[in-house]
Enzyme design. Structure first.
Site, PDB file in Angstrom:
ATOM      1  N   HIS A 286      21.023  37.788  17.423  1.00  0.00           N
ATOM      2  CA  HIS A 286      22.428  38.200  17.372  1.00  0.00           C
ATOM      3  C   HIS A 286      22.603  39.471  16.553  1.00  0.00           C
ATOM      4  CE1 HIS A 286      21.733  36.262  13.548  1.00  0.00           C
ATOM      5  NE2 HIS A 286      22.693  37.044  13.090  1.00  0.00           N
TER       6      HIS A 286
ATOM      7  N   HIS B 206      22.961  45.768  13.592  1.00  0.00           N
ATOM      8  CA  HIS B 206      21.561  45.524  13.945  1.00  0.00           C
ATOM      9  C   HIS B 206      21.346  44.086  14.357  1.00  0.00           C
ATOM     10  CE1 HIS B 206      21.975  43.991   9.888  1.00  0.00           C
ATOM     11  NE2 HIS B 206      21.009  43.145  10.230  1.00  0.00           N
TER      12      HIS B 206
HETATM   13  P1  2AM Z   1      22.063  38.542  10.053  1.00  0.00           P
HETATM   14  O1  2AM Z   1      20.777  38.858  10.725  1.00  0.00           O
HETATM   15  O2  2AM Z   1      22.683  37.288  10.514  1.00  0.00           O
HETATM   16  O3  2AM Z   1      23.051  39.663  10.129  1.00  0.00           O
HETATM   17  C1  2AM Z   1      20.324  41.403   5.371  1.00  0.00           C
HETATM   18  O4  2AM Z   1      20.892  40.363   4.660  1.00  0.00           O
HETATM   19  C2  2AM Z   1      20.127  41.018   6.817  1.00  0.00           C
HETATM   20  O5  2AM Z   1      19.142  39.997   6.925  1.00  0.00           O
HETATM   21  C3  2AM Z   1      21.369  40.503   7.493  1.00  0.00           C
HETATM   22  O6  2AM Z   1      21.424  41.092   8.748  1.00  0.00           O
HETATM   23  C4  2AM Z   1      21.179  39.013   7.517  1.00  0.00           C
HETATM   24  O7  2AM Z   1      21.780  38.258   8.492  1.00  0.00           O
HETATM   25  C5  2AM Z   1      19.687  38.867   7.533  1.00  0.00           C
HETATM   26  N1  2AM Z   1      19.309  37.686   6.766  1.00  0.00           N
HETATM   27  C6  2AM Z   1      19.617  37.427   5.483  1.00  0.00           C
HETATM   28  N2  2AM Z   1      19.055  36.273   5.089  1.00  0.00           N
HETATM   29  C7  2AM Z   1      18.385  35.781   6.143  1.00  0.00           C
HETATM   30  C8  2AM Z   1      17.612  34.623   6.362  1.00  0.00           C
HETATM   31  N3  2AM Z   1      17.393  33.724   5.398  1.00  0.00           N
HETATM   32  N4  2AM Z   1      17.092  34.433   7.585  1.00  0.00           N
HETATM   33  C9  2AM Z   1      17.304  35.321   8.563  1.00  0.00           C
HETATM   34  N5  2AM Z   1      18.026  36.449   8.413  1.00  0.00           N
HETATM   35  C10 2AM Z   1      18.563  36.673   7.226  1.00  0.00           C
END
Ligand code: 2AM
Length: 223
Positions: free
Chosen positions: A155, A69
């Site tokens: 991304h 995703h």
């Molecule tokens: P990602 O978007 O880089 O993959 C669950 O953890 C999802 O939320 C993951 O997809 C993760 O990273 C995203 N995520 C986790 N913490 C976050 C943060 N502080 N800011 C933005 N996205 C975050």
């Protein structure tokens, strides 16, 4: 009694449809397989292994537990700033369960993360929260991030090294984009998929010759 507030999810984002997920996983795994055989990559192998001579199997190195995703808003069940306001946006409510096509324009590989850069359309930018690009960015990197176009952090996390949180992928991507902007690109290698460049400290960026598109659904996610 007051009606119970709807609960906020862990995050919102565009989720690849299952058949698309398989296609993207195969294509990106093929890229990893090729990458760890390249001489240019082997020269910098110690940045992944900590040892010069050790080989690395990148397919094993990166793990990904979540469905593929592109996160728009990390809500952490309401704990993050602006989570509730985002969930209540008209555009968010209207977009839920709607399908949309994402365009992947580049791949990144670092000792921490493996990810796909997503180029958001103007319509998709309406679901990208204001200020999302710079959230949690180190103060030293902040000025460079502020100089990048909004949505630069978008991304898909394809995998993380052991002990690394997915949030790192967006931060690695921003760091790479900032270095590129400063003209800090090193070695360039032509590959079938596009041009691979090296950006110091184990950071690799593959600009795709042709963007890879993927059908998605906009949705919330909770564990
Ligand atoms: P990602 O978007 O880089 O993959 C669950 O953890 C999802 O939320 C993951 O997809 C993760 O990273 C995203 N995520 C986790 N913490 C976050 C943060 N502080 N800011 C933005 N996205 C975050």
């Amino acid at each position: 009694t007051k009606p119970k507030e709807p609960e906020l999810p862990l995050f919102f984002g565009w989720f690849l449809l299952p058949e698309e997920e398989e296609r993207i996983k195969c294509a990106t795994m093929d890229f990893l397989k090729t990458l760890d055989t390249l001489e240019a990559f082997k020269e910098h192998i110690s940045e992944f292994t900590g040892e010069a001579e050790k080989a690395v199997d990148l397919e094993q190195y990166f793990q990904n537990p979540l469905p593929l995703h592109c996160t728009t808003k990390f809500c952490d069940y309401g704990k993050t700033e602006g989570a509730k306001a985002y969930a209540e946006l008209q555009v968010v409510k209207e977009s839920l369960a709607k399908s949309d096509e994402l365009s992947v324009t580049a791949l990144i590989v670092t000792p921490r993360t493996f990810g796909a850069r997503v180029a958001l359309t103007e319509t998709q930018m309406k679901l990208w929260p204001e200020g999302a690009d710079k959230e949690g960015v180190a103060p030293t990197l902040l000025p460079s991030v502020e100089a990048l176009p909004a949505g630069s952090r978008a991304h898909v996390t394809l995998g993380c090294a052991a002990g690394v949180e997915a949030v790192q992928t967006g931060l690695d991507l921003l760091e790479i984009l900032a270095l590129q902007k400063e003209g800090k690109e090193g070695t360039q290698v032509e590959m079938d998929l596009g041009t691979l460049s090296y950006l110091s400290e184990g950071r690799w960026f593959l600009t795709l010759r042709e963007p890879i598109t993927a059908d998605t659904n906009f949705s919330s996610f909770s564990e």
